[in-house]
Design a protein around this motif. Sequence first.
Motif, PDB file in Angstrom:
ATOM      1  N   ASN A 183     -12.726  34.965 -20.259  1.00  0.00           N
ATOM      2  CA  ASN A 183     -12.313  33.666 -19.730  1.00  0.00           C
ATOM      3  C   ASN A 183     -11.938  32.734 -20.867  1.00  0.00           C
ATOM      4  O   ASN A 183     -12.570  32.768 -21.941  1.00  0.00           O
ATOM      5  N   GLY A 184     -10.917  31.916 -20.639  1.00  0.00           N
ATOM      6  CA  GLY A 184     -10.432  30.971 -21.647  1.00  0.00           C
ATOM      7  C   GLY A 184     -10.667  29.534 -21.219  1.00  0.00           C
ATOM      8  O   GLY A 184     -10.444  29.186 -20.060  1.00  0.00           O
ATOM      9  N   PHE A 185     -11.156  28.729 -22.172  1.00  0.00           N
ATOM     10  CA  PHE A 185     -11.486  27.330 -21.901  1.00  0.00           C
ATOM     11  C   PHE A 185     -10.715  26.460 -22.891  1.00  0.00           C
ATOM     12  O   PHE A 185     -10.750  26.704 -24.096  1.00  0.00           O
ATOM     13  N   THR A 186     -10.044  25.458 -22.388  1.00  0.00           N
ATOM     14  CA  THR A 186      -9.222  24.576 -23.222  1.00  0.00           C
ATOM     15  C   THR A 186      -9.904  23.237 -23.415  1.00  0.00           C
ATOM     16  O   THR A 186     -10.437  22.657 -22.467  1.00  0.00           O
ATOM     17  N   LEU A 187      -9.879  22.762 -24.662  1.00  0.00           N
ATOM     18  CA  LEU A 187     -10.549  21.507 -25.006  1.00  0.00           C
ATOM     19  C   LEU A 187      -9.678  20.306 -24.632  1.00  0.00           C
ATOM     20  O   LEU A 187      -8.492  20.271 -24.960  1.00  0.00           O
ATOM     21  N   ASN A 188     -10.310  19.350 -23.913  1.00  0.00           N
ATOM     22  CA  ASN A 188      -9.662  18.052 -23.736  1.00  0.00           C
ATOM     23  C   ASN A 188     -10.194  17.166 -24.857  1.00  0.00           C
ATOM     24  O   ASN A 188     -11.341  16.688 -24.776  1.00  0.00           O
ATOM     25  N   PRO A 189      -9.425  16.986 -25.933  1.00  0.00           N
ATOM     26  CA  PRO A 189      -9.960  16.292 -27.111  1.00  0.00           C
ATOM     27  C   PRO A 189     -10.329  14.834 -26.840  1.00  0.00           C
ATOM     28  O   PRO A 189     -11.189  14.264 -27.510  1.00  0.00           O
ATOM     29  N   ALA A 190      -9.729  14.299 -25.793  1.00  0.00           N
ATOM     30  CA  ALA A 190     -10.015  12.882 -25.495  1.00  0.00           C
ATOM     31  C   ALA A 190     -11.480  12.684 -25.108  1.00  0.00           C
ATOM     32  O   ALA A 190     -12.088  11.659 -25.399  1.00  0.00           O
ATOM     33  N   ILE A 191     -12.047  13.726 -24.463  1.00  0.00           N
ATOM     34  CA  ILE A 191     -13.445  13.556 -24.025  1.00  0.00           C
ATOM     35  C   ILE A 191     -14.347  14.650 -24.588  1.00  0.00           C
ATOM     36  O   ILE A 191     -15.523  14.724 -24.261  1.00  0.00           O
ATOM     37  N   GLY A 192     -13.749  15.541 -25.404  1.00  0.00           N
ATOM     38  CA  GLY A 192     -14.587  16.556 -26.059  1.00  0.00           C
ATOM     39  C   GLY A 192     -15.176  17.567 -25.097  1.00  0.00           C
ATOM     40  O   GLY A 192     -16.277  18.086 -25.328  1.00  0.00           O
ATOM     41  N   THR A 193     -14.458  17.871 -24.030  1.00  0.00           N
ATOM     42  CA  THR A 193     -14.948  18.826 -23.031  1.00  0.00           C
ATOM     43  C   THR A 193     -14.001  20.011 -22.905  1.00  0.00           C
ATOM     44  O   THR A 193     -12.777  19.830 -22.854  1.00  0.00           O
ATOM     45  N   PHE A 194     -14.583  21.231 -22.860  1.00  0.00           N
ATOM     46  CA  PHE A 194     -13.785  22.437 -22.625  1.00  0.00           C
ATOM     47  C   PHE A 194     -13.717  22.696 -21.129  1.00  0.00           C
ATOM     48  O   PHE A 194     -14.750  22.670 -20.445  1.00  0.00           O
ATOM     49  N   TYR A 195     -12.523  22.950 -20.615  1.00  0.00           N
ATOM     50  CA  TYR A 195     -12.347  23.243 -19.187  1.00  0.00           C
ATOM     51  C   TYR A 195     -11.849  24.675 -18.994  1.00  0.00           C
ATOM     52  O   TYR A 195     -11.027  25.156 -19.802  1.00  0.00           O
ATOM     53  N   LEU A 196     -12.306  25.315 -17.936  1.00  0.00           N
ATOM     54  CA  LEU A 196     -11.851  26.679 -17.620  1.00  0.00           C
ATOM     55  C   LEU A 196     -10.360  26.626 -17.272  1.00  0.00           C
ATOM     56  O   LEU A 196      -9.966  26.143 -16.211  1.00  0.00           O
ATOM     57  N   SER A 197      -9.523  27.094 -18.200  1.00  0.00           N
ATOM     58  CA  SER A 197      -8.062  27.023 -18.010  1.00  0.00           C
ATOM     59  C   SER A 197      -7.456  28.402 -17.748  1.00  0.00           C
ATOM     60  O   SER A 197      -6.404  28.524 -17.130  1.00  0.00           O
ATOM     61  N   ASN A 198      -8.112  29.461 -18.238  1.00  0.00           N
ATOM     62  CA  ASN A 198      -7.577  30.829 -18.107  1.00  0.00           C
ATOM     63  C   ASN A 198      -8.685  31.762 -17.595  1.00  0.00           C
ATOM     64  O   ASN A 198      -9.294  32.486 -18.390  1.00  0.00           O
ATOM     65  N   PRO A 199      -8.943  31.717 -16.286  1.00  0.00           N
ATOM     66  CA  PRO A 199      -9.994  32.594 -15.753  1.00  0.00           C
ATOM     67  C   PRO A 199      -9.543  34.053 -15.731  1.00  0.00           C
ATOM     68  O   PRO A 199      -8.350  34.330 -15.569  1.00  0.00           O
ATOM     69  N   ASN A 200     -10.467  34.977 -15.987  1.00  0.00           N
ATOM     70  CA  ASN A 200     -10.222  36.412 -15.871  1.00  0.00           C
ATOM     71  C   ASN A 200      -8.932  36.845 -16.573  1.00  0.00           C
ATOM     72  O   ASN A 200      -8.000  37.371 -15.953  1.00  0.00           O
ATOM     73  N   MET A 201      -8.870  36.640 -17.878  1.00  0.00           N
ATOM     74  CA  MET A 201      -7.656  36.974 -18.645  1.00  0.00           C
ATOM     75  C   MET A 201      -7.473  38.487 -18.694  1.00  0.00           C
ATOM     76  O   MET A 201      -8.440  39.234 -18.843  1.00  0.00           O
ATOM     77  N   GLN A 202      -6.251  38.949 -18.515  1.00  0.00           N
ATOM     78  CA  GLN A 202      -5.967  40.379 -18.476  1.00  0.00           C
ATOM     79  C   GLN A 202      -4.785  40.728 -19.387  1.00  0.00           C
ATOM     80  O   GLN A 202      -3.758  40.047 -19.345  1.00  0.00           O
ATOM     81  N   PHE A 203      -4.945  41.773 -20.204  1.00  0.00           N
ATOM     82  CA  PHE A 203      -3.808  42.303 -20.966  1.00  0.00           C
ATOM     83  C   PHE A 203      -2.886  43.045 -19.998  1.00  0.00           C
ATOM     84  O   PHE A 203      -3.341  43.947 -19.291  1.00  0.00           O
ATOM     85  N   PRO A 204      -1.590  42.686 -19.905  1.00  0.00           N
ATOM     86  CA  PRO A 204      -0.665  43.554 -19.167  1.00  0.00           C
ATOM     87  C   PRO A 204      -0.714  44.962 -19.759  1.00  0.00           C
ATOM     88  O   PRO A 204      -0.837  45.122 -20.981  1.00  0.00           O
ATOM     89  N   GLU A 205      -0.628  45.987 -18.914  1.00  0.00           N
ATOM     90  CA  GLU A 205      -0.741  47.381 -19.419  1.00  0.00           C
ATOM     91  C   GLU A 205       0.407  47.715 -20.376  1.00  0.00           C
ATOM     92  O   GLU A 205       0.260  48.481 -21.320  1.00  0.00           O
ATOM     93  N   ASN A 206       1.552  47.105 -20.102  1.00  0.00           N
ATOM     94  CA  ASN A 206       2.725  47.294 -20.970  1.00  0.00           C
ATOM     95  C   ASN A 206       3.136  45.937 -21.540  1.00  0.00           C
ATOM     96  O   ASN A 206       2.834  44.900 -20.970  1.00  0.00           O
ATOM     97  N   GLY A 207       3.810  45.989 -22.663  1.00  0.00           N
ATOM     98  CA  GLY A 207       4.296  44.743 -23.242  1.00  0.00           C
ATOM     99  C   GLY A 207       5.582  45.008 -24.012  1.00  0.00           C
ATOM    100  O   GLY A 207       5.970  46.157 -24.239  1.00  0.00           O
ATOM    101  N   LYS A 208       6.217  43.917 -24.429  1.00  0.00           N
ATOM    102  CA  LYS A 208       7.473  44.048 -25.180  1.00  0.00           C
ATOM    103  C   LYS A 208       7.414  43.272 -26.495  1.00  0.00           C
ATOM    104  O   LYS A 208       8.445  42.843 -27.019  1.00  0.00           O
ATOM    105  N   ILE A 209       6.207  43.059 -26.978  1.00  0.00           N
ATOM    106  CA  ILE A 209       6.050  42.339 -28.255  1.00  0.00           C
ATOM    107  C   ILE A 209       5.238  43.223 -29.203  1.00  0.00           C
ATOM    108  O   ILE A 209       4.198  43.778 -28.804  1.00  0.00           O
ATOM    109  N   TYR A 210       5.719  43.397 -30.417  1.00  0.00           N
ATOM    110  CA  TYR A 210       4.900  44.084 -31.432  1.00  0.00           C
ATOM    111  C   TYR A 210       4.704  43.146 -32.616  1.00  0.00           C
ATOM    112  O   TYR A 210       5.625  42.421 -33.011  1.00  0.00           O
ATOM    113  N   SER A 211       3.454  43.130 -33.089  1.00  0.00           N
ATOM    114  CA  SER A 211       3.060  42.200 -34.159  1.00  0.00           C
ATOM    115  C   SER A 211       2.551  42.998 -35.354  1.00  0.00           C
ATOM    116  O   SER A 211       1.516  43.658 -35.270  1.00  0.00           O
ATOM    117  N   VAL A 212       3.324  42.973 -36.449  1.00  0.00           N
ATOM    118  CA  VAL A 212       2.921  43.681 -37.670  1.00  0.00           C
ATOM    119  C   VAL A 212       3.660  43.031 -38.827  1.00  0.00           C
ATOM    120  O   VAL A 212       4.743  42.464 -38.631  1.00  0.00           O
TER     121      VAL A 212
END
Length: 334
Positions: A183-212
Amino acid sequence: MTKRHQTLGEYIIENQNSFKYSSGELSKLINALRLAAKVVNHEVNKAGLVDILGAAGEVNIQGENQQKLDVMANNIFIQTLRNREIVCGIASEEEDDYISINSHDDNHQNKYVVLIDPLDGSSNIDVNVSVGTIFSVYRRITPIGTPVQMEDFLQPGRNQVAAGYIVYGTSTMIVYTTGDGVNGFTLNPAIGTFYLSNPNMQFPENGKIYSVNEGNYIHFPQGVKDYIKYCQKEEEDRPYTSRYIGSLVSDFHRNMIKGGIYMYPKSSKAEEGKLRLLYECNPMAFLAEQAGGKASNGYQRILDLQPTELHQRVPFFCGSKNMVTKVEEFIQNA
Ligand code: P6P
């Protein structure tokens, strides 16, 4: 009814019992990391404003110049964890040896060890590119007293009870798992609180980006070279897009959302690769698998590797399951 955006604090409380060891102490540990993340975020965001850039003049065990923010982030996480009677030991990229923490209460035994890369990608700070903190949590194996390196710190990654990262980017996020999804939580810097922004994050089985880092291409093993050429070939759903930020946390985070693979292979310049098994590869591998992705050294599952030393390095291929399987095929058949 509008969806209530849960805060990280609420999420921890509401999911406390789902954690199989539900002791409450892991929740305290995650809360401690949350606090440290806010403090480091504040320092990272003002780095360009005060004379905090530039090497502290010291060189860490990796042979890299220690940036002052590296040192500060390291101290912030260590102090925050030390003061909460949860952790019996900490290993950090910035510390040659692990730090033992004794409980102040003779009747209480701190039961967790934490391994951390306090500010990964710190060379990007000077050019205002996002950086991150990576953490990995285990239950200690030895029953009491000072933790022991072999038993307590050199555990295979499959023993992790929690892992995650903080990405100090266009927004600051905490992304973590306790073995029940990511799960991903994003900070609202104005009040210093992290909110659940990305529940149940999943890697797509396939992708079109390579990083090296393709600047190292001539030094790569043949199988890796063949896979990079495969990514670039005009065929089927290819050529893929090449995206490499030079910050593992940022490349991983983008690839998890969009689909892709991150690679740091061994090379003739780096016989075991560059990334550290204990506090970079294992936590990212735990997250990847919890999100339906895969992480390998080209031959074996990262989480099954038996560590032999705190700062050891391993080749690292991590991301969309089918992309990691494909690069393994190229490596093993070269
Ligand atoms: P190179 C940062 O130092 C890091 O550990 C990762 O965050 C990043 O992906 C990699 O090293 C960059 O290394 O050799 O490509 O500059």
